[in-house]
Design a protein around this motif. Structure first.
Motif, PDB file in Angstrom:
ATOM      1  N   GLY A  69       0.821  -1.203   0.000  1.00  0.00           N
ATOM      2  CA  GLY A  69       0.000   0.000   0.000  1.00  0.00           C
ATOM      3  C   GLY A  69       0.856   1.254   0.000  1.00  0.00           C
ATOM      4  N   SER A  70       1.954   1.220   0.759  1.00  0.00           N
ATOM      5  CA  SER A  70       2.874   2.353   0.785  1.00  0.00           C
ATOM      6  C   SER A  70       3.508   2.561  -0.581  1.00  0.00           C
ATOM      7  CB  SER A  70       3.975   2.118   1.827  1.00  0.00           C
ATOM      8  OG  SER A  70       3.429   1.883   3.107  1.00  0.00           O
ATOM      9  N   ASN A  71       3.816   1.458  -1.256  1.00  0.00           N
ATOM     10  CA  ASN A  71       4.454   1.538  -2.567  1.00  0.00           C
ATOM     11  C   ASN A  71       3.595   2.233  -3.608  1.00  0.00           C
ATOM     12  OD1 ASN A  71       6.955   0.488  -2.105  1.00  0.00           O
ATOM     13  ND2 ASN A  71       6.798  -1.074  -3.670  1.00  0.00           N
ATOM     14  N   VAL A  72       2.271   2.008  -3.529  1.00  0.00           N
ATOM     15  CA  VAL A  72       1.376   2.672  -4.482  1.00  0.00           C
ATOM     16  C   VAL A  72       1.544   4.180  -4.379  1.00  0.00           C
ATOM     17  CG1 VAL A  72      -1.036   3.074  -5.105  1.00  0.00           C
ATOM     18  CG2 VAL A  72      -0.278   0.774  -4.465  1.00  0.00           C
ATOM     19  N   LEU A  73       1.559   4.681  -3.144  1.00  0.00           N
ATOM     20  CA  LEU A  73       1.735   6.116  -2.920  1.00  0.00           C
ATOM     21  C   LEU A  73       3.143   6.570  -3.302  1.00  0.00           C
ATOM     22  CD1 LEU A  73      -0.066   6.348   0.520  1.00  0.00           C
ATOM     23  CD2 LEU A  73      -0.759   7.600  -1.526  1.00  0.00           C
ATOM     24  N   ILE A  86       7.361  11.427   0.344  1.00  0.00           N
ATOM     25  CA  ILE A  86       7.736  10.030   0.573  1.00  0.00           C
ATOM     26  C   ILE A  86       8.250   9.844   1.994  1.00  0.00           C
ATOM     27  CG2 ILE A  86       9.335   8.203  -0.129  1.00  0.00           C
ATOM     28  CD1 ILE A  86       9.126   9.275  -2.988  1.00  0.00           C
ATOM     29  N   HIS A  87       9.011  10.804   2.509  1.00  0.00           N
ATOM     30  CA  HIS A  87       9.492  10.711   3.891  1.00  0.00           C
ATOM     31  C   HIS A  87       8.325  10.673   4.883  1.00  0.00           C
ATOM     32  CE1 HIS A  87      13.444  12.688   2.408  1.00  0.00           C
ATOM     33  NE2 HIS A  87      13.519  11.371   2.342  1.00  0.00           N
ATOM     34  N   LYS A  88       7.277  11.438   4.596  1.00  0.00           N
ATOM     35  CA  LYS A  88       6.098  11.438   5.473  1.00  0.00           C
ATOM     36  C   LYS A  88       5.402  10.070   5.450  1.00  0.00           C
ATOM     37  CE  LYS A  88       5.380  16.386   4.715  1.00  0.00           C
ATOM     38  NZ  LYS A  88       4.538  17.423   4.057  1.00  0.00           N
ATOM     39  N   ILE A  89       5.379   9.447   4.279  1.00  0.00           N
ATOM     40  CA  ILE A  89       4.785   8.107   4.168  1.00  0.00           C
ATOM     41  C   ILE A  89       5.614   7.097   4.946  1.00  0.00           C
ATOM     42  CG2 ILE A  89       4.269   6.229   2.556  1.00  0.00           C
ATOM     43  CD1 ILE A  89       3.741   8.464   0.451  1.00  0.00           C
ATOM     44  N   GLN A 237      -4.091  10.768   6.937  1.00  0.00           N
ATOM     45  CA  GLN A 237      -5.433  10.555   6.385  1.00  0.00           C
ATOM     46  C   GLN A 237      -5.350   9.968   4.979  1.00  0.00           C
ATOM     47  OE1 GLN A 237      -7.787  14.129   6.347  1.00  0.00           O
ATOM     48  NE2 GLN A 237      -9.524  13.161   5.331  1.00  0.00           N
ATOM     49  N   SER A 238      -4.470  10.512   4.147  1.00  0.00           N
ATOM     50  CA  SER A 238      -4.288   9.988   2.788  1.00  0.00           C
ATOM     51  C   SER A 238      -3.733   8.573   2.822  1.00  0.00           C
ATOM     52  CB  SER A 238      -3.339  10.903   2.006  1.00  0.00           C
ATOM     53  OG  SER A 238      -3.011  10.342   0.757  1.00  0.00           O
ATOM     54  N   TYR A 239      -2.771   8.343   3.726  1.00  0.00           N
ATOM     55  CA  TYR A 239      -2.153   7.016   3.834  1.00  0.00           C
ATOM     56  C   TYR A 239      -3.193   5.959   4.196  1.00  0.00           C
ATOM     57  CZ  TYR A 239       1.096   3.354   5.292  1.00  0.00           C
ATOM     58  OH  TYR A 239       1.775   2.154   5.422  1.00  0.00           O
ATOM     59  N   LEU A 240      -3.983   6.244   5.212  1.00  0.00           N
ATOM     60  CA  LEU A 240      -4.985   5.273   5.661  1.00  0.00           C
ATOM     61  C   LEU A 240      -6.037   5.025   4.589  1.00  0.00           C
ATOM     62  CD1 LEU A 240      -5.460   6.380   9.374  1.00  0.00           C
ATOM     63  CD2 LEU A 240      -4.142   4.449   8.501  1.00  0.00           C
ATOM     64  N   ALA A 241      -6.444   6.076   3.891  1.00  0.00           N
ATOM     65  CA  ALA A 241      -7.466   5.929   2.858  1.00  0.00           C
ATOM     66  C   ALA A 241      -6.993   5.016   1.734  1.00  0.00           C
ATOM     67  CB  ALA A 241      -7.846   7.301   2.297  1.00  0.00           C
ATOM     68  N   CYS A 243      -3.969   2.952   1.886  1.00  0.00           N
ATOM     69  CA  CYS A 243      -3.249   1.751   2.292  1.00  0.00           C
ATOM     70  C   CYS A 243      -4.115   0.742   3.032  1.00  0.00           C
ATOM     71  CB  CYS A 243      -2.044   2.118   3.150  1.00  0.00           C
ATOM     72  SG  CYS A 243      -0.785   3.022   2.243  1.00  0.00           S
ATOM     73  N   LEU A 244      -5.121   1.222   3.754  1.00  0.00           N
ATOM     74  CA  LEU A 244      -5.969   0.276   4.487  1.00  0.00           C
ATOM     75  C   LEU A 244      -6.646  -0.750   3.570  1.00  0.00           C
ATOM     76  CD1 LEU A 244      -7.635   2.319   7.387  1.00  0.00           C
ATOM     77  CD2 LEU A 244      -5.898   0.521   7.532  1.00  0.00           C
ATOM     78  N   PRO A 245      -7.128  -0.361   2.376  1.00  0.00           N
ATOM     79  CA  PRO A 245      -7.689  -1.394   1.494  1.00  0.00           C
ATOM     80  C   PRO A 245      -6.672  -2.466   1.120  1.00  0.00           C
ATOM     81  CG  PRO A 245      -8.392   0.770   0.760  1.00  0.00           C
ATOM     82  CD  PRO A 245      -7.360   0.993   1.823  1.00  0.00           C
ATOM     83  N   VAL A 246      -5.404  -2.065   0.919  1.00  0.00           N
ATOM     84  CA  VAL A 246      -4.380  -3.049   0.577  1.00  0.00           C
ATOM     85  C   VAL A 246      -4.072  -3.931   1.783  1.00  0.00           C
ATOM     86  CG1 VAL A 246      -2.033  -3.384  -0.283  1.00  0.00           C
ATOM     87  CG2 VAL A 246      -3.389  -1.453  -1.099  1.00  0.00           C
ATOM     88  N   ILE A 247      -3.917  -3.315   2.951  1.00  0.00           N
ATOM     89  CA  ILE A 247      -3.647  -4.090   4.163  1.00  0.00           C
ATOM     90  C   ILE A 247      -4.806  -5.039   4.461  1.00  0.00           C
ATOM     91  CG2 ILE A 247      -3.228  -3.947   6.653  1.00  0.00           C
ATOM     92  CD1 ILE A 247      -1.962  -1.160   6.116  1.00  0.00           C
ATOM     93  N   ALA A 248      -6.028  -4.532   4.338  1.00  0.00           N
ATOM     94  CA  ALA A 248      -7.202  -5.378   4.555  1.00  0.00           C
ATOM     95  C   ALA A 248      -7.259  -6.501   3.535  1.00  0.00           C
ATOM     96  CB  ALA A 248      -8.472  -4.527   4.484  1.00  0.00           C
ATOM     97  N   ASN A 249      -6.921  -6.183   2.282  1.00  0.00           N
ATOM     98  CA  ASN A 249      -6.903  -7.182   1.215  1.00  0.00           C
ATOM     99  C   ASN A 249      -5.977  -8.336   1.589  1.00  0.00           C
ATOM    100  OD1 ASN A 249      -6.403  -6.909  -2.423  1.00  0.00           O
ATOM    101  ND2 ASN A 249      -6.957  -8.630  -1.144  1.00  0.00           N
TER     102      ASN A 249
END
Length: 455
Positions: A69-73, A86-89, A237-241, A243-249
């Protein structure tokens, strides 16, 4: 079938895919070596280690969800050339990774027998697996940080470092296994626990090499602890929106995979051992697919971040064709290895080896469809930001088709192990067809970045 005439595109694919494939070969070699050496101790021992590694597999898949999920961003921000974002991610990602590994480490130390009993019923298998798990878990934190860093570096096309890391890991693990499993060069003969300690030593080496690379040689992201301080609320907020679908997946998928392992574990110790053999061969023949999948995700994400959506049709059509070709090659390789697999496991009885050959035939039958899913689902759609679709799609087919069919085949119809495990893979065929349709629709292209000047 379609292939682009742009030679620079193929150089880009190969520049990313080949080093990743090489790294996967090294990772495979480590797994294969462990399997062969522990296999010399017997089927009970290899079944115990295989059951313990199912727990590690769950951990690594959820970790992959976090880093994926992080990689997508990161891929899209790199396309925009915004390293500060990227550092913030990374600040968020590393905190989540450390929280995850803490949970799995504590479970492995406190209740290893209960963990192994999920995947096996034989008391001897549980005993061997628990002793291995308690020892090998000391390497989990080092693996988590190293592997997360390797994966996020791929998003910015830094791919060769993984080859140095896993080459050193292979050498140390091989020597450690030889010494500690069998008691060579004056070392104690620790059997399966020795294999665990050898793995921990290899994790230490991986971590040290990664630290040296980040400090002395990495020149794109400049990852440093001071840059990881604090969490930006808008970026969180952007990260969770996203990355959470990928983590949940990955979490829901690995839960389903655990159910599959529980089904296999109740088919007998020889089926567990045979399934482990087939899994090792699957790792070997899919190294090219993993490389192509990672290259696909990076290329698609970078193109969207750079505003080059007009290139995506040509890119995706070519990547699907390449996935099909690599899938056919992987399937053929698995078929070629079937007759000789017994040479690598001389301590296994013929019944177990025959089950392994049957499972390899299953794998070859669905390999091409799996290859298309690698490229379309994990590469194009996930790299393009179509995260919720991938989540829903993967979960629906796993839980509404594959697992119910596998449970019915095992416990209601009482099919043979070969056909039970084939039933558990039927979702790959339908998923491949639907994922190609989704890619061709073009509805998956999403820029998931935010304006970092506001964050």
């Amino acid at each position: 079938m379609y292939l682009s005439r742009d030679k620079s595109f193929y150089r880009l694919i190969l520049g990313i895919a080949l080093p990743i494939a090489a790294a996967n070969i090294l990772t495979f070699s480590i797994s294969m070596m462990d399997s062969l050496m522990v296999g010399l101790l017997g089927e009970v021992q290899i079944s115990g280690v295989a059951s313990a590694n199912r727990f590690f597999f769950i951990f690594s898949i959820i970790l992959y969800g976090i880093t994926g999920g992080s990689n997508v961003l990161i891929a899209q921000y790199w396309g925009k050339q915004e390293p500060e974002a990227i550092h913030k991610i990374l600040s968020i990602m590393y905190r989540i990774v450390l929280g995850l590994v803490s949970i799995f480490f504590v479970i492995a130390q406190l209740v290893p027998e209960k963990v192994i009993s999920i995947f096996a019923t034989d008391p001897e298998v549980i005993r061997e697996g628990a002793s291995y798990l308690r020892a090998v878990a000391w390497g989990y934190p080092l693996f988590a940080v190293t592997n997360a860093t390797v994966i996020i570096l791929r998003a910015v096309r830094t791919v060769h470092i993984s080859n140095y890391i896993y080459s050193a890991s292979l050498a140390i693990n091989a020597l450690g296994n030889w010494m500690l499993i069998f008691g060579r060069l004056g070392a104690p003969r620790l059997r399966v626990v020795g294999a665990a300690y050898a793995t921990v030593l290899a994790r230490v080496a991986e971590f040290v090499i990664m630290l040296i690379f980040l400090w002395k040689f990495e020149d794109k992201l400049h990852i440093r602890l001071p840059k990881m301080k604090g969490i930006n609320p808008l970026m969180l907020q952007s990260y969770l929106a996203n990355c959470l679908p990928v983590i949940a997946n990955e979490a829901i998928w690995v839960t389903g995979s655990t159910v599959v392992s529980m089904i296999v574990g109740r088919l007998g110790t020889n089926v567990i051992a045979a399934s482990n053999v087939e899994g090792i061969v699957w790792q070997l023949v899919t190294v090219g697919l993993f490389g192509l999948q990672n290259a696909t995700s990076v290329i698609v994400g970078n193109a969207i971040g750079a505003g080059e959506q007009h290139k995506l049709t040509e890119y995706t059509r070519t990547l699907i064709t390449l996935g099909l070709l690599v899938g056919v090659l992987a399937s053929s390789l698995m078929l070629l290895l079937r007759p000789v697999i017994g040479l690598f496991y001389p301590s296994f009885d013929q019944a177990t080896l025959e089950i392994a050959r049957q499972l390899m035939l299953n794998g070859s039958m669905v390999m091409t469809f799996q290859a298309l899913n690698f490229v379309c689902l994990m590469g194009i759609l996930r790299g393009g930001g179509d995260l919720r679709f991938v989540l829903i799609f993967d979960v629906v087919f796993l839980w509404l088709l594959s697992i119910p069919l596998g449970l019915a085949a095992a416990f209601w119809w009482q099919w043979s192990p070969r056909f039970v495990l084939l039933a558990l893979r039927t979702d790959e065929i339908i998923k491949a067809l639907v994922s190609i349709w989704r890619v061709r629709s073009g509805a998956w292209v999403r820029d998931v970045t935010i304006n970092t000047r506001e964050s």
